[in-house]
Design an enzyme around this catalytic site. Sequence first.
Site, mmCIF file in Angstrom:
data_model
loop_
_atom_site.group_PDB
_atom_site.id
_atom_site.type_symbol
_atom_site.label_atom_id
_atom_site.label_comp_id
_atom_site.label_asym_id
_atom_site.label_seq_id
_atom_site.Cartn_x
_atom_site.Cartn_y
_atom_site.Cartn_z
ATOM 1 N N GLU A 129 -46.309 18.070 -11.470
ATOM 2 C CA GLU A 129 -46.079 19.309 -12.165
ATOM 3 C C GLU A 129 -44.539 19.845 -12.889
ATOM 4 O OE1 GLU A 129 -45.898 22.255 -9.227
ATOM 5 O OE2 GLU A 129 -45.229 23.854 -10.548
ATOM 6 N N SER A 226 -44.296 18.282 -2.149
ATOM 7 C CA SER A 226 -43.259 19.778 -2.220
ATOM 8 C C SER A 226 -43.540 20.731 -1.309
ATOM 9 C CB SER A 226 -42.616 20.178 -3.993
ATOM 10 O OG SER A 226 -42.021 20.928 -4.131
#
Length: 308
Positions: A129, A226
Amino acid sequence: MAPHTVLLAAPRSFCAGVERAIDIVEHALRQRGRPVYVRKQIVHNAHVVADLESRGAVFVDELAEVPPGATVVFSAHGVSPAVRTEATRRELDVIDATCPLVTKVHNEARRFAARGDTVLLIGHAGHEEVDGTLGEAPERTILVEDVDQARTVAVPDPDRLSYLTQTTLAADETEEIVAVLRDRFPNLRGPASDDICYATTNRQHALSTVAAEVDLVLVVGSANSSNSVRLVELARRTGTPAHLIDDVGDIEPEWLDGVRTVGLTAGASAPPRLVDEVVAALGPVTVLEHRTATESIRFTLPAAVRPS
Ligand code: SF4
């Protein structure tokens, strides 16, 4: 002695962006047939990836591995403009499964850079990301990974400065980083609404109310997820031992020594059935749920796969 209670944090497991991304691959397989290529893991979960692979999805690291003209799905984590350009050059049939909440951050990066700001992107180096968001304005974006970097980062003009964040960070740690930056750069501007997404925030808040009441926390999720890793860290910060498990097979029997109450949650990319399997393996136990929010967000499918 076996645990007698499981305290489930809620919300947990799949978020709207992950459900949409998996749906997109499933629709693409049904509509276009196999193989459907997917750039990177569609979501960061080993079980989701293995399941889609068994049904005809082919996961690749780079577009160079996709045959010209083939269908390729971009993962929920988003891609940089350079990847989109490369896909167009190779005349690929692109279906974009980027989570709309990641797209929001990309739009902000473009807007902030276009008004002449340097963008401080708070996030973890190497995460897909972050790579994608950095790619929106690479010459104007500086990555800030932690409080130490916030204390030392050098910027060209402290009065033309914005910050953005990765969507899956720990809310408390990010607040601390932003506070340090604001202290150093009083004219720092930020996004109108938080970039840390609702699903990340909700799962962290739910677990924080559970972690202090249990002897052990188990977080179902993969090591490259994450938001799952942040949940383990959050539980440990409350003083409770915590482990990340991909599935029930990862539980070490000695973790349960002397444990009467287990707190259980799952990251936003972990399928709910894996949580059920953990509960079943711990049983017979009393299962209680501690819900701190109800989620009703759903994202529409992209036109490329939307049933007519
Ligand atoms: Fe979207 Fe948040 Fe889910 Fe990531 S964790 S896919 S940003 S809703």
